[in-house]
Structure formats: C-alpha cells, structure tokens
Enzyme design. Sequence first.
Site, short mmCIF file in Angstrom:
data_model
loop_
_atom_site.label_atom_id
_atom_site.label_comp_id
_atom_site.label_asym_id
_atom_site.label_seq_id
_atom_site.Cartn_x
_atom_site.Cartn_y
_atom_site.Cartn_z
CG ASN A 2 -0.23 0.40 2.50
OD1 ASN A 2 0.79 -0.20 2.87
ND2 ASN A 2 -0.75 1.41 3.20
CG HIS A 48 3.82 3.66 -7.58
ND1 HIS A 48 2.99 2.77 -6.93
CD2 HIS A 48 3.05 4.28 -8.50
CE1 HIS A 48 1.77 2.84 -7.45
NE2 HIS A 48 1.78 3.75 -8.41
#
Length: 225
Positions: free
Chosen positions: A68, A79
């Site tokens: 997550n 990310h």
Amino acid sequence: MSKKNKVIVSPYFQGMANTAKRLNSQCHKRRSNQLSRTPRGMELDDILRLKLPDYIANDLDLLFVGINPGIWSAAYGHHYGNPRNHFWPCLYESGLIKHRLTCVNDADCLQLGIGFTNMVDRTTRSSSDLSRNEIREGIDTLLNKITTFKPRIVCFNGKGIYEVFCGSKCDYGLQPSKVTIHGKDLDCRIFVMPSTSPRTISFPRAKDKLKFFIELKELRDGSNK
C-alpha cells in the site's frame, strides 16, 4: 529547480520546575522534529487521505505489486517515494533499466514495459497499520488487474503480500509455474522479493536485495526471447 518541485533522490546514489521546563522543551523539540520529517511539510491527516494512481497497461513485461502507499509516496504522488527506499537504486543497478530513475519517473516506466500497483490503496504510516482482512479484500481487485492486463511477470514487493494473495507460505524468488487464485489460473510468472523498505529486518541494505532484482532481470530477459 524550486524547492516545491525538488526531486528527492535516494542516498544510495550520492545519518521539579527546572526539570519540568527541560522536559517541556524536549517534547517541543520532538514535535518539531516529527513535523520536519513530514513529507513536504504537509499535515499527516492530509497525507493519509491521498492515494496513488496505478500505472498499468496491457501486456507489460513486469508489474510490481506493493502492499500500500506509504506517506512519502502519497505526499509526492509517486510509487516508492521514500528517499530511503531501495527500489529505484536496485532497479537500475540490476540492469532492469538502463538509466538512473527516481520515483518521479514511475509513469515513464510504462514505456519500458514496467508497471506499478498495490494490494491496498489506503495510505498508512506503516504497512503494519493494515489488517490482514483489509489486505485480503484487495485480492480480488488485484486478481482482476492481472487477468485483465495480462503482464508477463508479476513481482510482489514483499513476501507477506504474496502469502496473503496465494493463501499459503512461499519462498523468495520464482514461484511454481502453475498458480491458481480463487479458481483462476494465472498465465503470468510470479516472482517474490523482499520488501524494498529500509525497515526490512532480514534484508536491511540495498545490496542485500539487489540479487533478487538481478534474478528478476534474468527472468524478464528470458521471457522476452
């Protein structure tokens, strides 16, 4: 480049009255230090409401699955955004990409056949803030992404994520060629590596994880022949 748009690069590329008054001062310093460590100086509650987009397309060579978004990734909108995370250094050092990239290049990786998604989309300070049930709820969503977009290789960034996904214990590395999840046979190859988080106790350094990225490169290159 302005401070607002400054790129965060991993350091892998480049450590009785008087008593009460003193304690209050120490508490204030701790609070100030905690605030200064908050990404971009944002309020934590605001960061926890943010989510990351998936970067995924049909027939990717490689799809990375994280557990997550953490607060650094959510705050920067990319990310593996924590400057201490070992993901981007290992991606380059392994030869999976030819040029040094950082988290701001995550969307560009689609052009290299590499995509990103997560098991759970909720942002937390630590993955330990997620319940096992919460992670399990992400199985069907992830399964649908894999069967819809059909990546050649799916790499789970963390063994615990894959063990929840497949419902059993596993070893690091390439998994058995036939994997069935919830009655669906997966055509992709599954690879499991240690989490690239710097908090990973068994693999605390980037060089401890690099060998898994090298194995992943060999698998990707072999599947493209």
